[in-house]
Design an enzyme around this catalytic site. Structure first.
Site, PDB file in Angstrom:
ATOM      1  N   ASP A  83      39.802  16.072   6.310  1.00 36.94           N
ATOM      2  CA  ASP A  83      40.729  16.036   7.443  1.00 36.94           C
ATOM      3  C   ASP A  83      41.097  14.643   7.922  1.00 36.94           C
ATOM      4  OD1 ASP A  83      41.397  18.728   7.804  1.00 36.94           O
ATOM      5  OD2 ASP A  83      39.418  19.132   8.614  1.00 36.94           O
ATOM      6  N   ASP A 124      45.038  24.279   4.406  1.00 37.03           N
ATOM      7  CA  ASP A 124      45.269  23.221   5.393  1.00 37.03           C
ATOM      8  C   ASP A 124      45.375  21.847   4.741  1.00 37.03           C
ATOM      9  OD1 ASP A 124      43.595  25.432   5.968  1.00 37.03           O
ATOM     10  OD2 ASP A 124      42.977  24.610   7.886  1.00 37.03           O
TER      11      ASP A 124
HETATM   12  N1  GLY Z   1      42.289  22.916   9.800  1.00 36.89           N
HETATM   13  C1  GLY Z   1      41.594  23.881  10.573  1.00 36.89           C
HETATM   14  C2  GLY Z   1      42.432  24.908  11.255  1.00 36.89           C
HETATM   15  O1  GLY Z   1      43.616  25.059  11.005  1.00 36.89           O
HETATM   16  O2  GLY Z   1      41.870  25.608  12.080  1.00 36.89           O
END
Ligand code: GLY
Length: 397
Positions: free
Chosen positions: A99, A164
């Site tokens: 992330d 994601d």
């Molecule tokens: N990247 C984590 C979410 O979308 O909750």
């Protein structure tokens, strides 16, 4: 900077959204004056819940401050944005999850876009290098999370890649653009190609998680972590896919990426379970026959299915960009406009000085984890402001 919009579209929502943002964010800045605790949501105790530079969401608060600065042009917002951005610099070395793209591009990416400061460029390139350490040639993808188990308690995810992750590629495309070194974009393209091959169903909904064998590159599991069931369409996952492939098309002009953006967007817009106001349920298939959760689901607790304003905000922002890349873009513009009107109405836009001073209400973090159900989320606010900026630009063209 932006003063008013003219031409097509109702730009009153832009003014309303940013006025509310100024009020709420000023209050949040007073509540947490030092850039150590980053706003995330409201906790179960009803109080502001923060994270401490150890999660995936810290970039969004400075990102919100940058959008308010961009809209208002007022230096106080720039000062706050700089302070909350610069405090994240140590995260440029983060390699224990994927992330870093969200963390650094939403903060330093906006900082560089709006100030042009060379130092921010260097921080972003170092962040991109950190992200690349998670790429594996065999799987052709960037590992999202380290080892963990699936909800069934049996399947082990050795090399999990989540949808994601498409969002983190923007940092890599940026790094190639500013350095001229193609390695970052090559990795981004490989990841997007692998995701295209393995993560989508025939109808262009997607599996939240694909687990790979890192020795052979073979797909071992397709599953969910935050969605209703392994075969369901988790709303935010769908929004990440629409946004991710729209962005990948912008960066590469590859028609195969554009096609996925269009198909994933059309899945969303034509779904029979999309509510009238355009704000999706947290999962398009929540509670439906044929979708069996592995987590501890109690239907009695969910007679009303929670929606997810964050997914709507992400999708609205993506639809506004996608509209520019296709000949029949009007349906995406119309969808984004509809979402933004809903989000800017009292049903979702928090009254001033309420909602722990987040801008939007009614998002869903993760129901399977029993966390963040029908609450504000900082990333809902971020993508709402981004979408309003895109909407304002569209109206002034
Ligand atoms: N990247 C984590 C979410 O979308 O909750």
């Amino acid at each position: 900077m932006l003063v008013a919009c003219s031409g097509e579209g109702d730009t009153e929502i832009v003014k309303r959204g940013f006025e509310r943002a100024e009020r709420q964010l000023s209050n949040q800045l007073k509540a947490i004056p030092e850039p150590t605790d980053y706003p995330r949501t409201i906790g179960k105790d009803g109080k502001l819940k923060v994270t401490h530079k150890n999660d995936w969401t810290e970039g969004f608060f400075p990102g919100c401050l940058w959008y308010v600065y961009e809209y208002t042009g007022r230096e106080n917002w720039k000062d706050a944005a700089l302070e909350w951005t610069e405090a994240l610099e140590p995260l440029k070395k983060l390699t224990n999850h994927h992330d870093i793209g969200f963390l650094m591009y939403c903060s330093f990416g906006n900082a560089y876009r709006l100030t042009g400061a060379e130092a921010y460029k260097e921080i972003l390139v170092e962040s991109a290098r950190s992200l690349c350490t998670r790429f594996n040639e065999k799987t052709g993808s960037i590992e999202s999370w380290n080892y963990r188990k699936a909800w069934n308690g049996k399947d082990e995810w050795f090399y999990p890649v989540i949808i994601d992750n498409m969002m983190n590629l923007e940092l890599l495309y940026f790094a190639t653009r500013v350095t001229g070194d193609s390695i970052y974009a090559q990795i981004a393209n490989r990841h997007a190609e692998t995701t295209a091959k393995n993560q989508f169903r025939e109808d262009y909904s997607n599996y939240h998680v694909v687990n790979y064998d890192e020795e052979t590159g073979e797909v071992l599991h397709r599953a969910t972590c935050q969605g209703f069931s392994d075969n369901s369409a988790w709303a935010r996952g769908q929004a990440w896919a629409i946004y991710g492939y729209t962005m990948a098309y912008r960066e590469t002009l590859r028609k195969d990426f554009l096609e996925i953006a269009v198909r994933t967007a059309d899945f969303w817009l034509s779904h029979p379970n999309l509510p009238e106001d355009g704000i999706p349920y947290w999962d398009f298939n929540a509670g439906q026959a044929g979708y069996i959760p592995d987590w501890d689901y109690d239907p009695q607790k969910f007679k009303v299915i929670p929606c997810d304003a964050s997914a709507a905000a992400i999708a609205a922002s993506a639809f506004l960009e996608l509209a520019d890349y296709v000949t029949d873009g009007k349906k995406y513009t119309a969808a984004a406009t509809h979402i933004l009107h809903s989000l800017s109405s009292p049903a979702y836009l928090a009254e001033p000085d309420t909602n722990c001073n987040f801008i939007l209400m009614h998002s869903t973090g993760s129901i399977p984890h029993n966390q963040e159900i029908d609450v504000p989320l900082v990333y809902a606010d971020y993508y709402y402001l981004e979408a309003l900026m895109r909407y304002a630009r569209m109206c002034t063209r």
